[in-house]
Design an enzyme around this catalytic site. Structure first.
Site, PDB file in Angstrom:
ATOM      1  N   ASN A  13      12.611  21.378  33.902  1.00  0.00           N
ATOM      2  CA  ASN A  13      11.318  21.297  33.175  1.00  0.00           C
ATOM      3  C   ASN A  13      10.965  22.743  33.019  1.00  0.00           C
ATOM      4  O   ASN A  13      10.501  23.233  33.817  1.00  0.00           O
ATOM      5  CB  ASN A  13      10.417  20.649  34.181  1.00  0.00           C
ATOM      6  N   TRP A  14      10.862  22.930  31.525  1.00  0.00           N
ATOM      7  CA  TRP A  14      10.456  24.404  31.254  1.00  0.00           C
ATOM      8  C   TRP A  14       8.997  24.836  31.430  1.00  0.00           C
ATOM      9  O   TRP A  14       8.758  25.922  31.225  1.00  0.00           O
ATOM     10  CB  TRP A  14      10.889  24.826  29.889  1.00  0.00           C
ATOM     11  N   LYS A  15       8.252  23.638  31.618  1.00  0.00           N
ATOM     12  CA  LYS A  15       6.770  23.833  31.774  1.00  0.00           C
ATOM     13  C   LYS A  15       6.231  24.615  30.427  1.00  0.00           C
ATOM     14  O   LYS A  15       6.817  24.424  29.395  1.00  0.00           O
ATOM     15  CB  LYS A  15       6.368  24.517  33.043  1.00  0.00           C
ATOM     16  N   HIS A  99       3.194  14.596  35.988  1.00  0.00           N
ATOM     17  CA  HIS A  99       3.670  15.953  36.818  1.00  0.00           C
ATOM     18  C   HIS A  99       2.476  15.941  37.662  1.00  0.00           C
ATOM     19  O   HIS A  99       1.170  15.799  37.178  1.00  0.00           O
ATOM     20  CB  HIS A  99       4.337  16.794  35.940  1.00  0.00           C
ATOM     21  N   GLU A 101       1.089  18.771  38.017  1.00  0.00           N
ATOM     22  CA  GLU A 101       0.300  20.033  37.523  1.00  0.00           C
ATOM     23  C   GLU A 101      -0.712  19.069  36.540  1.00  0.00           C
ATOM     24  O   GLU A 101      -1.789  19.499  36.064  1.00  0.00           O
ATOM     25  CB  GLU A 101       1.054  20.954  36.760  1.00  0.00           C
ATOM     26  N   GLU A 171       8.409  15.195  43.972  1.00  0.00           N
ATOM     27  CA  GLU A 171       8.165  16.492  43.914  1.00  0.00           C
ATOM     28  C   GLU A 171       7.121  16.748  44.966  1.00  0.00           C
ATOM     29  O   GLU A 171       5.915  16.498  44.429  1.00  0.00           O
ATOM     30  CB  GLU A 171       7.727  17.048  42.582  1.00  0.00           C
ATOM     31  N   GLY A 177       7.254  25.502  42.685  1.00  0.00           N
ATOM     32  CA  GLY A 177       7.008  26.923  42.626  1.00  0.00           C
ATOM     33  C   GLY A 177       6.616  27.999  43.642  1.00  0.00           C
ATOM     34  O   GLY A 177       6.078  29.064  43.461  1.00  0.00           O
ATOM     35  N   SER A 217      11.446  23.898  44.096  1.00  0.00           N
ATOM     36  CA  SER A 217      11.977  25.086  44.280  1.00  0.00           C
ATOM     37  C   SER A 217      13.610  24.793  44.551  1.00  0.00           C
ATOM     38  O   SER A 217      14.244  25.361  45.448  1.00  0.00           O
ATOM     39  CB  SER A 217      11.592  25.758  45.784  1.00  0.00           C
ATOM     40  N   GLY A 238      12.301  23.317  37.838  1.00  0.00           N
ATOM     41  CA  GLY A 238      11.293  24.355  37.114  1.00  0.00           C
ATOM     42  C   GLY A 238      11.974  25.815  36.712  1.00  0.00           C
ATOM     43  O   GLY A 238      12.542  25.802  35.974  1.00  0.00           O
ATOM     44  N   GLY A 239      11.364  26.385  37.703  1.00  0.00           N
ATOM     45  CA  GLY A 239      11.837  28.238  37.776  1.00  0.00           C
ATOM     46  C   GLY A 239      13.353  28.269  37.182  1.00  0.00           C
ATOM     47  O   GLY A 239      13.585  29.076  36.412  1.00  0.00           O
TER      48      GLY A 239
HETATM   49  P1  13P Z   1      10.195  24.615  40.781  1.00  0.00           P
HETATM   50  O1  13P Z   1      11.742  24.245  40.677  1.00  0.00           O
HETATM   51  O2  13P Z   1       9.660  25.904  39.724  1.00  0.00           O
HETATM   52  O3  13P Z   1       9.625  24.601  41.969  1.00  0.00           O
HETATM   53  O4  13P Z   1       9.291  23.598  39.753  1.00  0.00           O
HETATM   54  C1  13P Z   1       9.773  22.077  40.205  1.00  0.00           C
HETATM   55  C2  13P Z   1       8.972  21.285  39.155  1.00  0.00           C
HETATM   56  O5  13P Z   1       7.724  21.092  39.160  1.00  0.00           O
HETATM   57  C3  13P Z   1       9.732  20.600  38.203  1.00  0.00           C
HETATM   58  O6  13P Z   1       9.240  19.537  37.627  1.00  0.00           O
END
Ligand code: 13P
Length: 257
Positions: A13-15, A99, A101, A171, A177, A217, A238-239
């Site tokens: 997930n590149w956000k 998600h 967010e 999640e 994050g 994470s 994510g990251g």
């Molecule tokens: P991180 O891997 O950066 O913690 O993000 C997880 C995430 O929200 C994937 O959708």
């Protein structure tokens, strides 16, 4: 993982990261790092504007392309929104829905998440439905009840035959994050519980066919242990999905015979 019954899916997930012109470099680097991937599906969920480049660049690599959101409406006067039909026409196969967010910053509720899940399935795409508790909920011992409610709400009105297209991602909000990953035990407990909730609605055969990912994470260091849990069928990353070396290491952890 349990490959006998369901797919292992590693999804990035590149956000809100990477521009269309950065997609090619990423795809080329990833290509050089991963061999023939036989044991898991790979997905990149990119910002809307990156999707055409993603579809072009990831085709040879057999990486599926996903969106990070979609409108619950089919078409019409919804300025700024993108429909499932638009995504399907482009060749997008997956859509992240609900998600944390989006729930936190954009007011998405269990009801909108449910409408989006239904719209995505109706278009023949695969929703990656995100659920997970806050730290406060975990500390109060509410995790399993809260996640049950999210799962049941997301699936309202979903026909059993559509369930093989549904992916869940557990999640925990406190792990996103933050560098603070859920322990394999904590993640496995909730993923197991999500499958039990699905079983209570659809029965054992459907429940064992659903892919349930962990996200929060996840990285090259902890991926093996998380993926070794029988009810964790992949990751939503994510990251670490922004860095080809890190994402490739997670793919390689999942791509074990
Ligand atoms: P991180 O891997 O950066 O913690 O993000 C997880 C995430 O929200 C994937 O959708």
């Amino acid at each position: 993982m349990n490959r006998k019954y369901r797919k292992t899916v590693i999804a990035g997930n590149w956000k809100m990261n990477k521009t269309p012109s950065q997609v090619k470099d990423f795809a080329e680097s990833l290509k050089a790092l991963i061999g023939r991937v036989k044991w898991c599906d790979i997905v990149i969920c990119a910002p809307f504007v990156d999707l055409p480049a993603g579809i072009r660049q990831f085709k040879d690599l057999h990486v599926g392309v996903g969106a990070q959101n979609v409108s619950e409406h089919p078409s019409g006067a919804y300025t700024g929104e993108v429909s499932v039909e638009m995504l399907r026409d482009l060749g997008v196969k997956y859509v992240i829905v609900g998600h944390s967010e989006r729930r936190q910053y954009f007011g998405e509720t269990d009801d909108t998440v449910n409408k989006k899940v239904l719209a995505v399935l109706e278009a023949g795409l695969q929703p990656i439905v995100c659920v997970g508790e806050s730290l406060d909920q975990r500390d109060k011992g509410l995790t399993l009840d809260f996640v049950s409610c999210q799962v049941k709400a997301a699936l309202a009105g979903v026909a059993p035959e559509k369930m093989r297209k549904v992916i869940f991602a557990y999640e925990p909000i406190w792990a996103i994050g933050t560098g603070r990953t859920a322990t394999a035990h904590q993640a496995a407990e909730v993923c197991h519980h999500i499958r039990a909730v699905i079983r209570s609605i659809y029965g054992a055969r459907v429940a064992r066919s659903v892919t349930i990912q962990y996200g929060g994470s996840m990285n090259d260091q902890n991926a093996y242990e998380l993926l070794a849990q029988p009810d964790i069928d992949g990751g939503l990353i994510g990251g670490a999905s922004l860095v080809p070396e890190k994402f490739a290491a997670i793919i390689n952890a999942a791509n074990q015979e």
